[in-house]
Structure formats: C-alpha cells, structure tokens
Design a protein around this motif. Structure first.
Motif, PDB file in Angstrom:
ATOM      1  N   THR A   1      -1.576   1.185   9.456  1.00 26.48           N
ATOM      2  CA  THR A   1      -0.059   0.708   9.214  1.00 26.48           C
ATOM      3  C   THR A   1      -0.170  -0.545   8.420  1.00 26.48           C
ATOM      4  O   THR A   1       0.673  -0.741   7.521  1.00 26.48           O
ATOM      5  CB  THR A   1       0.495   0.854  10.334  1.00 26.48           C
ATOM      6  OG1 THR A   1       0.372   2.009  11.234  1.00 26.48           O
ATOM      7  CG2 THR A   1       1.782   0.235  10.605  1.00 26.48           C
ATOM      8  N   ALA A   2      -0.994  -1.571   8.934  1.00 29.42           N
ATOM      9  CA  ALA A   2      -0.970  -2.886   8.357  1.00 29.42           C
ATOM     10  C   ALA A   2      -0.928  -2.727   6.572  1.00 29.42           C
ATOM     11  O   ALA A   2      -0.585  -3.469   6.029  1.00 29.42           O
ATOM     12  CB  ALA A   2      -1.838  -3.814   8.816  1.00 29.42           C
ATOM     13  N   ARG A   3      -2.281  -2.077   6.397  1.00 25.73           N
ATOM     14  CA  ARG A   3      -2.626  -1.846   5.018  1.00 25.73           C
ATOM     15  C   ARG A   3      -1.256  -1.241   4.159  1.00 25.73           C
ATOM     16  O   ARG A   3      -0.981  -1.619   3.185  1.00 25.73           O
ATOM     17  CB  ARG A   3      -3.582  -1.143   4.695  1.00 25.73           C
ATOM     18  CG  ARG A   3      -3.911  -0.878   3.463  1.00 25.73           C
ATOM     19  CD  ARG A   3      -5.558  -0.460   3.345  1.00 25.73           C
ATOM     20  NE  ARG A   3      -5.740   0.975   3.601  1.00 25.73           N
ATOM     21  CZ  ARG A   3      -6.571   1.660   4.452  1.00 25.73           C
ATOM     22  NH1 ARG A   3      -7.722   0.624   4.854  1.00 25.73           N
ATOM     23  NH2 ARG A   3      -6.778   2.844   4.750  1.00 25.73           N
ATOM     24  N   GLU A   4      -0.480  -0.086   4.684  1.00 24.64           N
ATOM     25  CA  GLU A   4       0.427   0.538   3.960  1.00 24.64           C
ATOM     26  C   GLU A   4       1.676  -0.465   3.856  1.00 24.64           C
ATOM     27  O   GLU A   4       2.271  -0.247   2.818  1.00 24.64           O
ATOM     28  CB  GLU A   4       0.964   1.796   4.862  1.00 24.64           C
ATOM     29  CG  GLU A   4       0.081   2.919   5.045  1.00 24.64           C
ATOM     30  CD  GLU A   4      -0.380   3.486   3.505  1.00 24.64           C
ATOM     31  OE1 GLU A   4       0.645   3.999   2.970  1.00 24.64           O
ATOM     32  OE2 GLU A   4      -1.549   3.367   3.204  1.00 24.64           O
ATOM     33  N   TYR A   5       1.731  -1.172   4.826  1.00 27.68           N
ATOM     34  CA  TYR A   5       3.059  -2.058   4.838  1.00 27.68           C
ATOM     35  C   TYR A   5       2.592  -3.203   3.791  1.00 27.68           C
ATOM     36  O   TYR A   5       3.443  -3.735   3.195  1.00 27.68           O
ATOM     37  CB  TYR A   5       3.238  -2.786   6.350  1.00 27.68           C
ATOM     38  CG  TYR A   5       4.422  -3.884   6.274  1.00 27.68           C
ATOM     39  CD1 TYR A   5       5.688  -3.272   6.067  1.00 27.68           C
ATOM     40  CD2 TYR A   5       4.329  -5.104   6.435  1.00 27.68           C
ATOM     41  CE1 TYR A   5       6.880  -4.147   6.163  1.00 27.68           C
ATOM     42  CE2 TYR A   5       5.262  -5.830   6.516  1.00 27.68           C
ATOM     43  CZ  TYR A   5       6.607  -5.563   6.270  1.00 27.68           C
ATOM     44  OH  TYR A   5       7.605  -6.442   6.385  1.00 27.68           O
TER      45      TYR A   5
ATOM     46  N   PHE B   1       8.354   1.948  -1.017  1.00 28.35           N
ATOM     47  CA  PHE B   1       8.031   3.226  -0.944  1.00 28.35           C
ATOM     48  C   PHE B   1       8.269   3.777   0.580  1.00 28.35           C
ATOM     49  O   PHE B   1       8.685   4.659   0.684  1.00 28.35           O
ATOM     50  CB  PHE B   1       6.339   3.404  -1.033  1.00 28.35           C
ATOM     51  CG  PHE B   1       5.767   4.441  -0.977  1.00 28.35           C
ATOM     52  CD1 PHE B   1       5.829   5.555  -1.567  1.00 28.35           C
ATOM     53  CD2 PHE B   1       4.740   4.595   0.316  1.00 28.35           C
ATOM     54  CE1 PHE B   1       5.277   6.824  -1.480  1.00 28.35           C
ATOM     55  CE2 PHE B   1       4.367   5.936   0.456  1.00 28.35           C
ATOM     56  CZ  PHE B   1       4.561   6.845  -0.352  1.00 28.35           C
ATOM     57  N   LEU B   2       7.990   2.877   1.634  1.00 31.17           N
ATOM     58  CA  LEU B   2       8.155   3.333   3.096  1.00 31.17           C
ATOM     59  C   LEU B   2       9.318   3.790   3.228  1.00 31.17           C
ATOM     60  O   LEU B   2       9.808   4.639   3.850  1.00 31.17           O
ATOM     61  CB  LEU B   2       7.717   2.316   3.942  1.00 31.17           C
ATOM     62  CG  LEU B   2       6.054   2.172   3.870  1.00 31.17           C
ATOM     63  CD1 LEU B   2       5.666   0.791   4.528  1.00 31.17           C
ATOM     64  CD2 LEU B   2       5.229   3.372   4.206  1.00 31.17           C
ATOM     65  N   TYR B   3      10.492   2.923   2.738  1.00 33.86           N
ATOM     66  CA  TYR B   3      11.945   2.971   3.052  1.00 33.86           C
ATOM     67  C   TYR B   3      12.386   4.346   2.076  1.00 33.86           C
ATOM     68  O   TYR B   3      12.956   5.191   2.889  1.00 33.86           O
ATOM     69  CB  TYR B   3      12.545   1.877   2.305  1.00 33.86           C
ATOM     70  CG  TYR B   3      14.098   1.753   2.679  1.00 33.86           C
ATOM     71  CD1 TYR B   3      14.791   1.321   3.788  1.00 33.86           C
ATOM     72  CD2 TYR B   3      14.991   2.141   1.459  1.00 33.86           C
ATOM     73  CE1 TYR B   3      16.086   1.229   3.765  1.00 33.86           C
ATOM     74  CE2 TYR B   3      16.450   2.077   1.452  1.00 33.86           C
ATOM     75  CZ  TYR B   3      17.051   1.709   2.737  1.00 33.86           C
ATOM     76  OH  TYR B   3      18.457   1.717   2.912  1.00 33.86           O
TER      77      TYR B   3
END
Length: 175
Positions: free
Chosen positions: A146-150, A156-158
C-alpha cells in the motif's frame, strides 16, 4: 471459573473486531489525489484509446480487462470481472484486481510478464463531503504494498476507485 471464561470470551471478541478494517480511519486518504500532468514518472490513469489498436487497449484482447493506467515501467489493466463492493454502517468498501504488464511482449503483443495486485478502497460522507480511502494493496505474494502504491500515485488510485465503483453500479449512488 465462569469469570475467567467470560473474560477470555470478551478478549477474543475485542481481538476479532480489530481484524476488520475501519473504512473511516484506516488506509490513506486519496480524495484529493487527482491526475497532475506536471508530475513525471508516476503511475497515471489511462483510458482505452480510440486511436490505439485493440491489442494495445485490452489484455489478451479480453474486453473485461481494459487498460487503466501507465507508468514508465508498466501498463496497468483493470479486471472488471473482479470488481465488487459491500456497504456496512454507511461505509462502502470496493475492491478490484489490477494487472501490471511489463517485460516486453509475447508473440501476440501482450505483456511478457503479468503482476497481479488487489486493491481495496472505502468511501463515506463526512460533513457533506465524499471521502475515498485506499485501505490496502496486496500483491500476488500476499505482501502489503500500500505505501509503495500510494507513493507513486498520480491520480491512478482515485481513477481505479471510480472505475471499479462504476463497474459494480455503486457510483450511481455516490456523488
């Protein structure tokens, strides 16, 4: 003896409640993380492009797996068949699977390597404003990334949240 048994039961119930995510406080807030074209080398949202070949827009030419993002190292595909949601205590939880394609291409033009990640989001209203949180991102080995993706997110996540919410029909109830 009954008191000890009762205390043990209460302790077990309290520990079980901590296993489930709290959609209002866990994870990271992505409500304001929209695409910023000035930021380079991040994961960015992408839509199937009308001027691209079908092969470039879909993984394995499967229309249930359209392109949904790009980075300098990979192309990301959203598995629409994996999208689901449930609502509990005024919080909607949305999850989906995204495949990162990299490693060149196979003979049919599909990515040479595929890495699967499962994203889980929550959304709720607070003081009249919709909040969206990334609760977790887990890779195919079960590692929490999660931390790396954020860190590498550039809207992108939104975008993934709204695409998944739209696919399952939840977005019609959200504003």
């Amino acid at each position: 003896m009954k008191i000890i048994g009762l205390l043990l039961c209460m302790l077990m119930l309290m520990s079980l409640s901590s296993v489930f995510a709290n959609g209002m406080t866990d994870g990271v807030d992505i409500t304001g993380k929209r695409y910023d074209a000035s930021v380079e080398y991040k994961m960015v949202p992408q839509h199937p492009q009308p001027d691209m070949s079908e092969r470039g827009n879909y993984l394995y030419l499967n229309h249930n797996i359209p392109i949904c993002g790009v980075s300098e190292a990979a192309v990301y595909y959203l598995d629409l068949t994996s999208c689901n949601y449930y609502v509990e205590d005024g919080v909607a939880y949305v999850s989906c699977i995204v495949y990162a394609g990299s490693g060149g291409a196979d003979g049919q033009g599909n990515p040479g390597k595929i890495a699967k990640k499962t994203y889980r989001f929550s959304t709720f209203k607070n003081n009249g404003q919709r909040n969206i949180r990334l609760l977790s991102c887990v890779d195919k080995n079960g590692e929490n990334v999660t931390a790396r993706e954020y860190k590498w997110d550039n809207g992108f996540l939104y975008s993934i949240f709204w695409k998944a919410a739209d696919k399952v029909g939840l977005s019609q109830y959200l504003d």
